[in-house]
Scaffold this motif. Sequence first.
Motif, PDB file in Angstrom:
ATOM      1  N   TRP A   3      95.759  40.939  40.175  1.00  0.00           N
ATOM      2  CA  TRP A   3      94.314  41.205  40.136  1.00  0.00           C
ATOM      3  C   TRP A   3      94.071  42.713  40.133  1.00  0.00           C
ATOM      4  CZ3 TRP A   3      90.912  41.768  44.932  1.00  0.00           C
ATOM      5  CH2 TRP A   3      89.584  41.983  44.548  1.00  0.00           C
ATOM      6  N   GLN A   4      93.195  43.138  39.248  1.00  0.00           N
ATOM      7  CA  GLN A   4      92.833  44.544  39.127  1.00  0.00           C
ATOM      8  C   GLN A   4      91.417  44.737  39.679  1.00  0.00           C
ATOM      9  OE1 GLN A   4      94.888  46.912  38.090  1.00  0.00           O
ATOM     10  NE2 GLN A   4      96.540  45.495  37.544  1.00  0.00           N
ATOM     11  N   PRO A   5      91.289  45.181  40.923  1.00  0.00           N
ATOM     12  CA  PRO A   5      89.950  45.289  41.536  1.00  0.00           C
ATOM     13  C   PRO A   5      89.013  46.236  40.799  1.00  0.00           C
ATOM     14  CG  PRO A   5      91.695  45.512  43.183  1.00  0.00           C
ATOM     15  CD  PRO A   5      92.357  45.591  41.847  1.00  0.00           C
ATOM     16  N   GLN A   6      89.555  47.218  40.088  1.00  0.00           N
ATOM     17  CA  GLN A   6      88.714  48.216  39.426  1.00  0.00           C
ATOM     18  C   GLN A   6      88.482  47.905  37.945  1.00  0.00           C
ATOM     19  OE1 GLN A   6      91.554  51.134  40.812  1.00  0.00           O
ATOM     20  NE2 GLN A   6      89.938  52.253  41.872  1.00  0.00           N
ATOM     21  N   LEU A   7      88.804  46.696  37.544  1.00  0.00           N
ATOM     22  CA  LEU A   7      88.556  46.258  36.160  1.00  0.00           C
ATOM     23  C   LEU A   7      87.243  45.499  36.118  1.00  0.00           C
ATOM     24  CD1 LEU A   7      89.344  45.883  33.225  1.00  0.00           C
ATOM     25  CD2 LEU A   7      90.770  43.928  33.918  1.00  0.00           C
ATOM     26  N   TRP A   8      86.260  46.070  35.429  1.00  0.00           N
ATOM     27  CA  TRP A   8      84.925  45.494  35.305  1.00  0.00           C
ATOM     28  C   TRP A   8      84.751  44.950  33.892  1.00  0.00           C
ATOM     29  CZ3 TRP A   8      80.657  46.718  38.945  1.00  0.00           C
ATOM     30  CH2 TRP A   8      81.091  47.435  40.070  1.00  0.00           C
ATOM     31  N   ASP A   9      83.758  44.112  33.731  1.00  0.00           N
ATOM     32  CA  ASP A   9      83.361  43.685  32.393  1.00  0.00           C
ATOM     33  C   ASP A   9      81.845  43.721  32.288  1.00  0.00           C
ATOM     34  OD1 ASP A   9      82.941  41.488  34.089  1.00  0.00           O
ATOM     35  OD2 ASP A   9      83.025  40.088  32.419  1.00  0.00           O
ATOM     36  N   GLU A  10      81.344  43.770  31.087  1.00  0.00           N
ATOM     37  CA  GLU A  10      79.907  43.867  30.855  1.00  0.00           C
ATOM     38  C   GLU A  10      79.213  42.629  31.399  1.00  0.00           C
ATOM     39  OE1 GLU A  10      76.688  46.093  29.637  1.00  0.00           O
ATOM     40  OE2 GLU A  10      78.790  46.646  29.401  1.00  0.00           O
ATOM     41  N   GLY A  11      78.221  42.838  32.237  1.00  0.00           N
ATOM     42  CA  GLY A  11      77.490  41.724  32.835  1.00  0.00           C
ATOM     43  C   GLY A  11      78.073  41.251  34.144  1.00  0.00           C
ATOM     44  N   GLY A  12      79.294  41.646  34.472  1.00  0.00           N
ATOM     45  CA  GLY A  12      79.888  41.287  35.751  1.00  0.00           C
ATOM     46  C   GLY A  12      80.165  39.820  35.933  1.00  0.00           C
ATOM     47  N   SER A  13      80.410  39.097  34.830  1.00  0.00           N
ATOM     48  CA  SER A  13      80.649  37.653  34.932  1.00  0.00           C
ATOM     49  C   SER A  13      82.035  37.322  35.458  1.00  0.00           C
ATOM     50  CB  SER A  13      80.445  36.996  33.565  1.00  0.00           C
ATOM     51  OG  SER A  13      81.332  37.564  32.603  1.00  0.00           O
ATOM     52  N   GLN A  14      82.968  38.248  35.329  1.00  0.00           N
ATOM     53  CA  GLN A  14      84.345  37.992  35.735  1.00  0.00           C
ATOM     54  C   GLN A  14      84.700  38.943  36.877  1.00  0.00           C
ATOM     55  OE1 GLN A  14      86.966  37.534  32.463  1.00  0.00           O
ATOM     56  NE2 GLN A  14      88.833  37.649  33.669  1.00  0.00           N
ATOM     57  N   LYS A  15      84.704  38.412  38.125  1.00  0.00           N
ATOM     58  CA  LYS A  15      84.945  39.243  39.292  1.00  0.00           C
ATOM     59  C   LYS A  15      86.431  39.468  39.544  1.00  0.00           C
ATOM     60  CE  LYS A  15      80.563  39.544  40.309  1.00  0.00           C
ATOM     61  NZ  LYS A  15      79.852  40.810  40.119  1.00  0.00           N
ATOM     62  N   PHE A  16      87.245  38.467  39.340  1.00  0.00           N
ATOM     63  CA  PHE A  16      88.677  38.578  39.591  1.00  0.00           C
ATOM     64  C   PHE A  16      89.395  38.699  38.249  1.00  0.00           C
ATOM     65  CE2 PHE A  16      86.757  36.313  43.097  1.00  0.00           C
ATOM     66  CZ  PHE A  16      87.251  37.000  44.195  1.00  0.00           C
ATOM     67  N   SER A  17      89.527  39.941  37.797  1.00  0.00           N
ATOM     68  CA  SER A  17      90.051  40.189  36.464  1.00  0.00           C
ATOM     69  C   SER A  17      91.508  40.639  36.548  1.00  0.00           C
ATOM     70  CB  SER A  17      89.222  41.268  35.761  1.00  0.00           C
ATOM     71  OG  SER A  17      87.864  40.905  35.710  1.00  0.00           O
ATOM     72  N   THR A  18      92.251  40.260  35.538  1.00  0.00           N
ATOM     73  CA  THR A  18      93.622  40.714  35.366  1.00  0.00           C
ATOM     74  C   THR A  18      93.771  41.311  33.978  1.00  0.00           C
ATOM     75  OG1 THR A  18      94.449  38.623  34.471  1.00  0.00           O
ATOM     76  CG2 THR A  18      94.404  38.830  36.869  1.00  0.00           C
ATOM     77  N   LEU A  19      94.964  41.836  33.697  1.00  0.00           N
ATOM     78  CA  LEU A  19      95.236  42.410  32.375  1.00  0.00           C
ATOM     79  C   LEU A  19      95.747  41.368  31.396  1.00  0.00           C
ATOM     80  CD1 LEU A  19      96.973  45.744  33.496  1.00  0.00           C
ATOM     81  CD2 LEU A  19      94.562  45.343  32.961  1.00  0.00           C
ATOM     82  N   PHE A  20      95.680  40.106  31.769  1.00  0.00           N
ATOM     83  CA  PHE A  20      96.254  39.050  30.929  1.00  0.00           C
ATOM     84  C   PHE A  20      95.554  38.950  29.577  1.00  0.00           C
ATOM     85  CE2 PHE A  20      96.173  34.557  29.596  1.00  0.00           C
ATOM     86  CZ  PHE A  20      97.524  34.387  29.337  1.00  0.00           C
ATOM     87  N   ASN A  21      94.228  38.919  29.617  1.00  0.00           N
ATOM     88  CA  ASN A  21      93.466  38.772  28.364  1.00  0.00           C
ATOM     89  C   ASN A  21      92.445  39.894  28.261  1.00  0.00           C
ATOM     90  OD1 ASN A  21      91.948  37.899  30.485  1.00  0.00           O
ATOM     91  ND2 ASN A  21      90.981  36.210  29.388  1.00  0.00           N
ATOM     92  N   LEU A  22      92.919  41.098  28.462  1.00  0.00           N
ATOM     93  CA  LEU A  22      92.029  42.247  28.485  1.00  0.00           C
ATOM     94  C   LEU A  22      91.258  42.405  27.182  1.00  0.00           C
ATOM     95  CD1 LEU A  22      91.258  44.619  30.326  1.00  0.00           C
ATOM     96  CD2 LEU A  22      93.028  45.955  29.208  1.00  0.00           C
ATOM     97  N   SER A  23      91.932  42.201  26.069  1.00  0.00           N
ATOM     98  CA  SER A  23      91.274  42.401  24.771  1.00  0.00           C
ATOM     99  C   SER A  23      90.233  41.331  24.470  1.00  0.00           C
ATOM    100  CB  SER A  23      92.319  42.428  23.659  1.00  0.00           C
ATOM    101  OG  SER A  23      93.081  41.220  23.648  1.00  0.00           O
ATOM    102  N   ALA A  24      90.264  40.217  25.210  1.00  0.00           N
ATOM    103  CA  ALA A  24      89.302  39.137  24.964  1.00  0.00           C
ATOM    104  C   ALA A  24      88.094  39.209  25.902  1.00  0.00           C
ATOM    105  CB  ALA A  24      89.984  37.780  25.132  1.00  0.00           C
ATOM    106  N   MET A  25      88.097  40.133  26.856  1.00  0.00           N
ATOM    107  CA  MET A  25      86.983  40.253  27.795  1.00  0.00           C
ATOM    108  C   MET A  25      85.779  40.884  27.124  1.00  0.00           C
ATOM    109  SD  MET A  25      88.996  41.457  31.277  1.00  0.00           S
ATOM    110  CE  MET A  25      87.452  41.673  32.155  1.00  0.00           C
ATOM    111  N   ASN A  26      84.631  40.697  27.755  1.00  0.00           N
ATOM    112  CA  ASN A  26      83.380  41.239  27.233  1.00  0.00           C
ATOM    113  C   ASN A  26      83.227  42.691  27.671  1.00  0.00           C
ATOM    114  OD1 ASN A  26      80.795  41.542  26.180  1.00  0.00           O
ATOM    115  ND2 ASN A  26      79.802  40.626  27.968  1.00  0.00           N
ATOM    116  N   ASP A  27      83.623  43.605  26.799  1.00  0.00           N
ATOM    117  CA  ASP A  27      83.521  45.041  27.049  1.00  0.00           C
ATOM    118  C   ASP A  27      84.111  45.411  28.405  1.00  0.00           C
ATOM    119  OD1 ASP A  27      82.932  47.686  26.689  1.00  0.00           O
ATOM    120  OD2 ASP A  27      80.827  47.508  27.239  1.00  0.00           O
ATOM    121  N   PRO A  28      85.418  45.237  28.593  1.00  0.00           N
ATOM    122  CA  PRO A  28      86.023  45.601  29.877  1.00  0.00           C
ATOM    123  C   PRO A  28      86.095  47.115  30.039  1.00  0.00           C
ATOM    124  CG  PRO A  28      87.716  44.965  28.314  1.00  0.00           C
ATOM    125  CD  PRO A  28      86.401  44.732  27.621  1.00  0.00           C
TER     126      PRO A  28
END
Length: 786
Positions: free
Chosen positions: A279-304
């Motif tokens: 888990w990357q605590p400092q990885l955000w996405d647009e809209g904040g829909s994904q709180k517990f983010s990892t680098l697994f699907n970084l390119s598929a996230m909404n404006d990470p």
Amino acid sequence: MEEHGSQIALRPLSSRTSESQHRPHNQGETQEHAAHQIPLDFDSAQPPHDELPVYTRALPESQALGRAHSTTLHRSTCVLLMTTYFAAMVIYSWVILAVLSFHPVSTHSWEAHTDEFNRYPEKMPNYTMDGNLYRSARIIQSIASVLILPLTSAVCAYAAVIFVQKQKENSSMTMRQVMNLADRRWMDGSLVRDIISGSWKQHGSAFLALAIFAHFLALVIYPIQSIVVNTKALHAPVHPNVMGQISDLANMKTQYNSYPGLDVVQIRNALNEADKRTWQPQLWDEGGSQKFSTLFNLSAMNDPFFSPLPNGFNSGLLRQYAPRFNSSTAVRSIQENEYPKDCELDSDNFFAYYSPVYESNPGFEYSNILNWTVSACMLASNVTSPWKETRDRQEFFELLYLNISVQDGLKEVPDTNRLPVDGLLEIKLTTTAGYFELPSYMNNQTAGPLLDSDPTVDCAKGGYGCIGQTDHYFHSKRVKRQASAPGNMTARYSGAVPWAPMFTSNKGPLLSTALALFGPGSFFNTFSAEYVSLTSALSGADLSANALRTNSLGTICVGIAPLTNMMSTAYPSYVASDSCIELQLAASTRNHFASEAFNTMASWLRDMFSDHEILTNTMDGAAFLANKRHFELLQPYYNVYQDLGSEIMVPDSSLAGVAIASSFLGLYILVLFALSLYGSIYPRWTLRLDSFAMFRLGAAFGQKNSTVLVTRANRHVNFLDEIPGVVRDVSNIADDAVVPIGRVGLGEGKPLQAGRRYECYQGDDEPLTIAEKREINDAHWQESEF
């Protein structure tokens, strides 16, 4: 009153008076007043020789003053006082609810944070009073909602007395209309039937219509208020707290690292440790829909994007801002003519070249080796720092060119279809940086978008909910950037190692990643020598038989190649079996030659660059880690404040809703006060139009006119429409009466007069006033002279 008997001579004006004078004193009050109040014939409004006793010039034999019990008419303000108290309760509760719907009473805003409060905590408003006011308003509103109908009905019954006695004509009202008021039919649903049937003229009156309207307002006021005023939970400010300090984006260009290459070393360590599942605590996405983010699907996230604060950090009641970095990768295969020519000839360029160098040794099998080459190039325009000295939105891109070839001996590897056709790649990394608004109660706890301009300028000026997080960036505070040291500082170890870009201050994320992968101290630069050293050390080690027997794999992990766990698909192990660099434990299988190391590097190249989708996501993760390490190396002095506040319950309404409810309440208060004043200004013959008042009016008709007969509905009793219902003074008083006493009755008569005495029950009897005594004395002495 009997003390005047020796001084006053009275005489009766009628036989009725004489009879009252000779009546024994032990007669009951009821019999006495029955004789005085019930007429013998209702058809005669005032029978002859049947008036109340009045003061005359004759001395009574048994009653000193010769008069029945009497009193003057009085005003009563009790209902007016009750109405005032009730109106105060209603207005207080509604005003508090309406005001608190928009701002607190204790201060001018619920968002009472400014730099002034930050510097002077003692000036922070205390919202406890607002919470207490809201609770008191709700309690009073609940009490008033219970009392409003009974009080309205009581006020109407109170004012109905005056309405009945203040009619201009004796026949203005019928007894049926008076009974409808006494029955309080403004609260009786059966009145609707009479109105629908067209008999309003028979049953109704102007006062009844006004009472119905007043009760309608009383019925709808609180339902309307409950509709337009809701309850919401609000967080009242307590005190802004500094949660910590972070670096400032404006320093990405100017702040110089006193240890050149430290950023690359730290980024290289981060790339070695990176995986898809942590888990990357400092990885955000647009809209904040994904709180517990990892680098697994970084390119598929909404404006990470990367921000130094933990994902979902909530500043509460404060408007706070933080820097953010977003880097996205685009990979494409290119033609040979698109690849920079003679990249290695320009010392300002970034250029790295690696290929294996095999030594001839006895027993060495060339068929088992992989022949590979890799060269990386970044032009000089991408080697200098791309950052700007600003907090405004900035965007730049970097280009990395790769030429990769992996062969099996002198032949190409059979699975080269996983590689680009010609082995030439262009990696474009676009980076966008700036500031965004942190989640707070004001923005529904959602991270704001990337802002175009520096938000700290306006925030530093103060304002509700906005506290300056740092001094505005002045040119005098800028740190002069050390110039990079370009040059042809290269070292040959089976290729070219790019030393000059290591001295570049404030590198871009792609340059830092390229140096971490291909620069001095990188995996390609040092791994071959480290592998030979490790195998040599293992050859000289005395391994116990137990250690060899208990190890089922017969190998030991001695390292991890960079970004290997970012590419690994093994699950659920964090360190997958294909991510380790292994050494053989058995002496018979140990290989001291660098060929195994070179084969490991070839496998890494094939896994890293054969699939564009994997490469894109991996490079996005590498850029995220590079931005993170670069930013954390800067000196922190940018404050981040937080105030989660204390939760209080407050009303919530719109301006239109408050206006509608206020209009109904104002109209109701106006009608209620009008009825109360109307009933309080005029003297009254009875306190309210109740059953006792109707009992006395019925007694005036006598048994002849109103007998006790069974009835189920009085609408068929026609004489109620013939009997007048207006209260009048029906007495017939002589002109020479010293102190006249009137009688209250129905029918023909005079309007009731203030100040005149009227016959009353014994308990309401009033003593003679000084003026009345003086008149009686004067009359006595005048009689004595004769």
